[in-house]
Scaffold this motif. Structure first.
Motif, PDB file in Angstrom:
ATOM      1  N   ALA A 167       0.830  -1.203   0.000  1.00 31.95           N
ATOM      2  CA  ALA A 167       0.000   0.000   0.000  1.00 31.95           C
ATOM      3  C   ALA A 167       0.865   1.254   0.000  1.00 31.95           C
ATOM      4  O   ALA A 167       0.582   2.225  -0.722  1.00 31.95           O
ATOM      5  CB  ALA A 167      -0.926  -0.006   1.208  1.00 31.95           C
ATOM      6  N   ARG A 168       1.916   1.235   0.782  1.00 28.64           N
ATOM      7  CA  ARG A 168       2.828   2.395   0.827  1.00 28.64           C
ATOM      8  C   ARG A 168       3.508   2.603  -0.520  1.00 28.64           C
ATOM      9  O   ARG A 168       3.593   3.738  -1.007  1.00 28.64           O
ATOM     10  CB  ARG A 168       3.878   2.181   1.930  1.00 28.64           C
ATOM     11  CG  ARG A 168       4.838   3.366   2.095  1.00 28.64           C
ATOM     12  CD  ARG A 168       4.109   4.548   2.699  1.00 28.64           C
ATOM     13  NE  ARG A 168       4.963   5.728   2.796  1.00 28.64           N
ATOM     14  CZ  ARG A 168       5.029   6.680   1.867  1.00 28.64           C
ATOM     15  NH1 ARG A 168       4.273   6.590   0.771  1.00 28.64           N
ATOM     16  NH2 ARG A 168       5.810   7.730   2.026  1.00 28.64           N
ATOM     17  N   ALA A 169       3.942   1.524  -1.147  1.00 29.76           N
ATOM     18  CA  ALA A 169       4.598   1.633  -2.445  1.00 29.76           C
ATOM     19  C   ALA A 169       3.644   2.133  -3.525  1.00 29.76           C
ATOM     20  O   ALA A 169       4.058   2.792  -4.483  1.00 29.76           O
ATOM     21  CB  ALA A 169       5.185   0.283  -2.853  1.00 29.76           C
ATOM     22  N   ALA A 170       2.345   1.830  -3.352  1.00 26.06           N
ATOM     23  CA  ALA A 170       1.346   2.261  -4.328  1.00 26.06           C
ATOM     24  C   ALA A 170       0.934   3.713  -4.130  1.00 26.06           C
ATOM     25  O   ALA A 170       0.158   4.249  -4.932  1.00 26.06           O
ATOM     26  CB  ALA A 170       0.125   1.355  -4.255  1.00 26.06           C
ATOM     27  N   GLY A 171       1.416   4.342  -3.060  1.00 23.39           N
ATOM     28  CA  GLY A 171       1.144   5.755  -2.848  1.00 23.39           C
ATOM     29  C   GLY A 171       0.378   6.114  -1.596  1.00 23.39           C
ATOM     30  O   GLY A 171       0.044   7.285  -1.393  1.00 23.39           O
ATOM     31  N   ALA A 172       0.072   5.143  -0.752  1.00 19.98           N
ATOM     32  CA  ALA A 172      -0.668   5.438   0.475  1.00 19.98           C
ATOM     33  C   ALA A 172       0.094   6.431   1.339  1.00 19.98           C
ATOM     34  O   ALA A 172       1.304   6.305   1.527  1.00 19.98           O
ATOM     35  CB  ALA A 172      -0.934   4.161   1.257  1.00 19.98           C
ATOM     36  N   GLY A 173      -0.643   7.405   1.867  1.00 20.46           N
ATOM     37  CA  GLY A 173      -0.021   8.376   2.757  1.00 20.46           C
ATOM     38  C   GLY A 173      -0.570   8.336   4.164  1.00 20.46           C
ATOM     39  O   GLY A 173      -0.045   8.990   5.056  1.00 20.46           O
ATOM     40  N   ALA A 196       6.683   4.287  10.989  1.00 22.90           N
ATOM     41  CA  ALA A 196       8.092   4.274  10.595  1.00 22.90           C
ATOM     42  C   ALA A 196       8.252   4.399   9.083  1.00 22.90           C
ATOM     43  O   ALA A 196       9.252   4.938   8.591  1.00 22.90           O
ATOM     44  CB  ALA A 196       8.759   2.993  11.085  1.00 22.90           C
ATOM     45  N   ALA A 197       7.250   3.905   8.328  1.00 21.51           N
ATOM     46  CA  ALA A 197       7.287   3.980   6.867  1.00 21.51           C
ATOM     47  C   ALA A 197       6.805   5.325   6.342  1.00 21.51           C
ATOM     48  O   ALA A 197       6.801   5.555   5.137  1.00 21.51           O
ATOM     49  CB  ALA A 197       6.438   2.860   6.273  1.00 21.51           C
TER      50      ALA A 197
END
Length: 274
Positions: A167-173, A196-197
């Motif tokens: 999800a983070r790599a796909a753009g989740a903020g 942390a991410a």
């Protein structure tokens, strides 16, 4: 119901077995105050050591100390009023939780701040494990009608952090975390990993001082019911829907467009009977 007996257990985090004991003591307050630990165990359908552990979980040295307290409060307070059983009291307690939640929502700053964080996240991960999993799924089901790419993370294990990374790599903020007692360790650790991410975290939880509060950017507390063997989550569910409403209010045009598209598709596919 003897209010003094109820106050002994209020605020305590108890296991389901311990709740059975508490329920039994409230239900039979005047009688239970003069029973031995073995007799209470038989009345509640648990083991005698469970009664001892229950007393110690409440901060007493053992069951005799708890029994002395029970005798004191049952001697000082009037008997239980007629007409209410334990199930009614549990439901009435939930109405009190909702009343307090309504008062809390007199100030919407935190709800609006949470909504702004979440609507800006694409995708939007929604975390809820164990007891919180059904509520995460409920929120996710309706949120997906209004917002694209809502990802419900309701399973633990080694894949949980993988899905969070994806999800983070796909753009989740940002991430919504629903964290309910007894606070799964895996949930709290996942929230810390998300922070942390670089993700902002909005937490719906039962208390402003729950274990997840220190890691969350916005905490939206809603009390859970504790008078039955298992928790009632009426308050957290109401808070989740209030938050979703605030998200829809913050982006009215795109939300309305998506809802209209969904209704058109549902009609075309004959999804609903009404």
């Amino acid at each position: 119901m003897n209010e003094g007996v109820v106050k002994i257990f209020q605020g305590a985090r108890l296991t389901p077995t311990q709740r059975r004991i508490a329920h039994c003591l409230v239900e039979h307050d005047s009688k239970a105050a003069y029973l031995s630990a073995a007799e209470v165990a038989e009345l509640a359908g648990v083991s005698q050591p469970s009664v001892t552990r229950f007393a110690m979980a409440l901060g007493y040295s053992g069951y005799p100390a708890l029994r002395r307290e029970l005798r004191a409060v049952t001697a000082d307070e009037p008997a239980e009023p007629a007409g209410q059983n334990a199930m009614q009291r549990a439901v009435h307690a939930e109405t009190e939780h909702l009343r307090r939640l309504g008062e809390q929502l007199d100030r919407l700053e935190d709800v609006r701040a949470a909504a702004e964080l979440l609507i800006a996240s694409r995708p939007l991960p929604v975390l809820g494990l164990r007891a919180a999993a059904p509520l995460a799924a409920y929120f996710g089901y309706f949120a997906a009608k209004a917002f694209p790419d809502v990802r419900v993370l309701d399973g633990g294990g080694t894949s949980l952090l993988d899905r969070l990374d994806q999800a983070r790599a796909a753009g989740a903020g940002a991430m919504l975390a629903i964290v309910l007692p007894r606070y799964p360790r895996e949930t709290v650790e996942a929230v810390r990993e998300a922070k942390a991410a670089g993700l902002a975290v909005v937490a719906i939880t039962d208390s402003a001082v729950s274990p997840v509060a220190e890691s969350a950017d916005v905490v939206l507390p809603a009390a859970v019911g504790t008078q039955l063997v298992f928790d009632l989550h009426t308050g957290p569910m109401a808070m989740a829907m209030v938050l979703l409403q605030a998200m829809c209010d913050a982006a009215p045009e795109p939300v309305q467009r998506r809802l209209e598209e969904f209704e058109a598709t549902a009609a075309q596919r004959h999804i609903f009977l009404a």
